[in-house]
Design a protein around this motif. Structure first.
Motif, PDB file in Angstrom:
ATOM      1  N   SER A  82      -9.885  -0.893   7.273  1.00 54.57           N
ATOM      2  CA  SER A  82      -9.569  -0.869   5.840  1.00 54.57           C
ATOM      3  C   SER A  82      -8.825  -2.147   5.454  1.00 54.57           C
ATOM      4  O   SER A  82      -8.651  -3.057   6.277  1.00 54.57           O
ATOM      5  CB  SER A  82      -8.764   0.387   5.515  1.00 54.57           C
ATOM      6  N   GLY A  83      -8.360  -2.215   4.212  1.00 52.68           N
ATOM      7  CA  GLY A  83      -7.750  -3.443   3.678  1.00 52.68           C
ATOM      8  C   GLY A  83      -6.671  -4.038   4.568  1.00 52.68           C
ATOM      9  O   GLY A  83      -6.628  -5.255   4.776  1.00 52.68           O
ATOM     10  N   PHE A  84      -5.804  -3.190   5.107  1.00 52.15           N
ATOM     11  CA  PHE A  84      -4.711  -3.729   5.925  1.00 52.15           C
ATOM     12  C   PHE A  84      -5.216  -4.375   7.217  1.00 52.15           C
ATOM     13  O   PHE A  84      -4.527  -5.214   7.794  1.00 52.15           O
ATOM     14  CB  PHE A  84      -3.685  -2.641   6.243  1.00 52.15           C
ATOM     15  N   PHE A 109       2.335  -2.617  -1.672  1.00 49.41           N
ATOM     16  CA  PHE A 109       1.220  -3.168  -0.878  1.00 49.41           C
ATOM     17  C   PHE A 109       1.444  -4.616  -0.461  1.00 49.41           C
ATOM     18  O   PHE A 109       1.351  -4.934   0.718  1.00 49.41           O
ATOM     19  CB  PHE A 109      -0.115  -2.954  -1.597  1.00 49.41           C
ATOM     20  N   ALA A 158      -3.521  -8.505  -7.227  1.00 48.67           N
ATOM     21  CA  ALA A 158      -3.508  -7.197  -7.891  1.00 48.67           C
ATOM     22  C   ALA A 158      -2.648  -6.246  -7.059  1.00 48.67           C
ATOM     23  O   ALA A 158      -3.043  -5.862  -5.958  1.00 48.67           O
ATOM     24  CB  ALA A 158      -4.929  -6.659  -8.013  1.00 48.67           C
ATOM     25  N   THR A 160      -1.390  -2.829  -6.484  1.00 45.70           N
ATOM     26  CA  THR A 160      -1.870  -1.496  -6.871  1.00 45.70           C
ATOM     27  C   THR A 160      -0.744  -0.489  -7.099  1.00 45.70           C
ATOM     28  O   THR A 160      -0.932   0.489  -7.809  1.00 45.70           O
ATOM     29  CB  THR A 160      -2.817  -0.967  -5.760  1.00 45.70           C
ATOM     30  N   ASP A 185      -3.825 -11.506  -1.111  1.00 44.84           N
ATOM     31  CA  ASP A 185      -4.324 -10.141  -0.941  1.00 44.84           C
ATOM     32  C   ASP A 185      -5.145  -9.802  -2.182  1.00 44.84           C
ATOM     33  O   ASP A 185      -4.596  -9.735  -3.287  1.00 44.84           O
ATOM     34  CB  ASP A 185      -3.116  -9.197  -0.791  1.00 44.84           C
ATOM     35  N   VAL A 187      -7.216  -7.013  -2.094  1.00 41.15           N
ATOM     36  CA  VAL A 187      -7.761  -5.711  -1.692  1.00 41.15           C
ATOM     37  C   VAL A 187      -8.200  -4.916  -2.921  1.00 41.15           C
ATOM     38  O   VAL A 187      -9.272  -4.313  -2.946  1.00 41.15           O
ATOM     39  CB  VAL A 187      -6.727  -4.918  -0.857  1.00 41.15           C
ATOM     40  N   CYS A 188      -7.362  -4.941  -3.934  1.00 45.01           N
ATOM     41  CA  CYS A 188      -7.676  -4.178  -5.143  1.00 45.01           C
ATOM     42  C   CYS A 188      -8.411  -5.038  -6.174  1.00 45.01           C
ATOM     43  O   CYS A 188      -9.155  -4.539  -7.000  1.00 45.01           O
ATOM     44  CB  CYS A 188      -6.356  -3.657  -5.716  1.00 45.01           C
ATOM     45  N   GLN A 210     -13.223  -0.419  -0.787  1.00 42.44           N
ATOM     46  CA  GLN A 210     -13.289   0.859  -1.497  1.00 42.44           C
ATOM     47  C   GLN A 210     -12.673   0.837  -2.884  1.00 42.44           C
ATOM     48  O   GLN A 210     -12.521   1.876  -3.496  1.00 42.44           O
ATOM     49  CB  GLN A 210     -12.585   1.933  -0.646  1.00 42.44           C
ATOM     50  N   LYS A 211     -12.323  -0.338  -3.354  1.00 47.81           N
ATOM     51  CA  LYS A 211     -11.661  -0.376  -4.672  1.00 47.81           C
ATOM     52  C   LYS A 211     -12.601  -1.029  -5.686  1.00 47.81           C
ATOM     53  O   LYS A 211     -13.693  -0.522  -5.908  1.00 47.81           O
ATOM     54  CB  LYS A 211     -10.317  -1.070  -4.542  1.00 47.81           C
TER      55      LYS A 211
END
Ligand SMILES: Cc1ncc(COP(=O)(O)O)c(C=O)c1O
Length: 406
Positions: A82-84, A109, A158, A160, A185, A187-188, A210-211
């Motif tokens: 995942s993102g991390f 985050f 971004a 979150t 980052d 991710v979002c 997934q975002k």
């Protein structure tokens, strides 16, 4: 439920029915519901992780990813995680024992950049902002003045947890003026807000599937430019992690495809499809769609009598962080939406636990139908928490935005 008894296969086989998960409208901070095209391709026949046909699909996925990141960076790939996992891959490959990193911690985050970098052996200068407020360029300039040895500055576009859209232009200029690496980052943000990795002079960027990108969870797209790659090549000591070794991952994805780990072919298909969907819509059109629906949602939320946490002018279109009046039970609101409407939204994190609700409009889910649905459901649920929104005001406020902007 029948008790599971290990070793008695007849009991085990009959213990549980076939899984039939509930339908949820996922309007939290991600994951979001995906385009049916993505679910369809997820069930296509599997390929092995070292099948030449899969290698071609990986190369195509990296090719599409470069277009969505808007970069020519050769080192562009998806980490299996995942993102991390993307954060950890980028930061632990760039940092060595004793390096200094300046962290733009905008909330929970981007705040994790601190721990991830410390675990990679770095000394961290933590520039934590007030929640919902952006990082001021002067604060970064001062930090570089006090720590001219800093090798990396990392923050998020971004955030979150607070719905913050961090402007990056000035932060990039200051970082590069001091010869440090600029790490972001996304991710979002990727797929939801303008991201042009090359034009924004981002040295290394990690994202999430997934975002706003609108794929399934489980992959972290990353991209590093030649400058960042050189830093990795010139490390004094090999990176401590095997799994997130970017040299090996790059070879598996973009080089001679030497085995590194067992990537999931079906998950990569879904990423390829999500990227195709983004590019078919057009990146500009996609950002505009997110912008419009985010604006309509914020107007509706304010008409419900609620306020936005984020400093005006810095609100993310993809995630709206809503402050609740003192004494209002946020869990009751979230449970009301979940139990009566099958709508998932998010709560607050860390210092904001219990004080916020967060609504995501990301990827496939960023549409007028979802804006109107969640506003109507909130209008119905809020009175039970002692709030008295004016009937119909939220939808009317959202409607006014759609009328004015389309
Ligand atoms: C800005 C940001 N960074 C990092 C993460 C971590 O991503 P993941 O939960 O996919 O590991 C998230 C997840 O919400 C995020 O929003």
């Amino acid at each position: 439920m029948t008790q599971l008894v290990m070793g008695k296969s007849e009991v085990y086989q009959n213990a549980l029915p076939e899984l039939n998960p509930s339908y949820r409208l996922l309007l939290g901070p991600g994951p979001c519901n995906v385009d049916p095209r993505i679910l369809r391709i997820a069930s296509a026949p599997q390929l092995g992780h070292i099948d030449p046909e899969f290698f071609a699909i990986m190369e195509e996925t990296a090719y599409l990813l470069r277009q969505v990141f808007q970069t020519k960076n050769e080192m562009t790939l998806c980490v299996s995680g995942s993102g991390f996992s993307g954060a950890e891959a980028v930061l632990s490959n760039l940092l060595e024992e004793g390096d200094t990193l300046i962290a733009g911690s905008l909330g929970f985050f981007s705040g994790q950049i601190v721990e991830i970098s410390e675990r990679a052996g770095a000394k961290v200068v933590n520039l934590a902002t007030e929640l919902g407020q952006p990082l001021a360029p002067e604060t970064l300039a001062q930090a570089f003045k006090e720590h001219p040895e800093a090798k990396v500055f990392a923050t998020a576009i971004a955030e979150t947890s607070t719905g913050l859209w961090q402007p990056l232009e000035e932060l990039e200029r200051i970082t590069h003026a001091h010869g440090a690496l600029f790490v972001v980052d996304a991710v979002c943000g990727l797929g939801g807000v303008p991201m042009d990795v090359d034009a924004m002079k981002i040295d290394a960027c990690y994202a999430g599937s997934q975002k706003s990108l609108g794929a399934l969870p489980g992959l972290a797209p990353i991209t590093l430019n030649d400058r960042a790659v050189k830093v990795i090549e010139n490390r004094k000591k090999p990176v401590q992690t095997y799994y997130l070794n970017l040299h090996k991952l790059h070879r598996y994805w973009n080089g001679d495809h030497t085995y590194h780990h067992t990537a999931c072919s079906n998950l990569v298909y879904t990423m390829r499809e999500a990227l195709r969907i983004s590019l078919e819509e057009g990146l500009e059109a996609r950002w505009k769609r997110h912008q419009l629906n985010g604006e309509a949602l914020r107007a509706g939320v304010k008409a419900l009598g609620l306020s936005i946490l984020t400093q005006p002018g810095y609100e993310l279109p993809v995630l709206t962080a809503i402050t609740l009046p003192e004494g209002v039970d946020e869990l009751a609101i979230r449970n009301g939406l979940l139990n009566e409407y099958q709508i998932e939204i998010g709560g607050g994190f860390g210092a904001l636990k219990g004080r916020l609700i967060r609504i995501g409009l990301m990827g496939y889910n960023s549409c007028r139908k979802n804006v109107d649905t969640v506003l109507s459901a909130l209008e119905h649920v809020l009175p039970r928490s002692g709030l008295q929104p004016a009937a119909g005001a939220a939808l009317a406020a959202a409607d006014a935005i759609y009328k004015a902007k389309t």
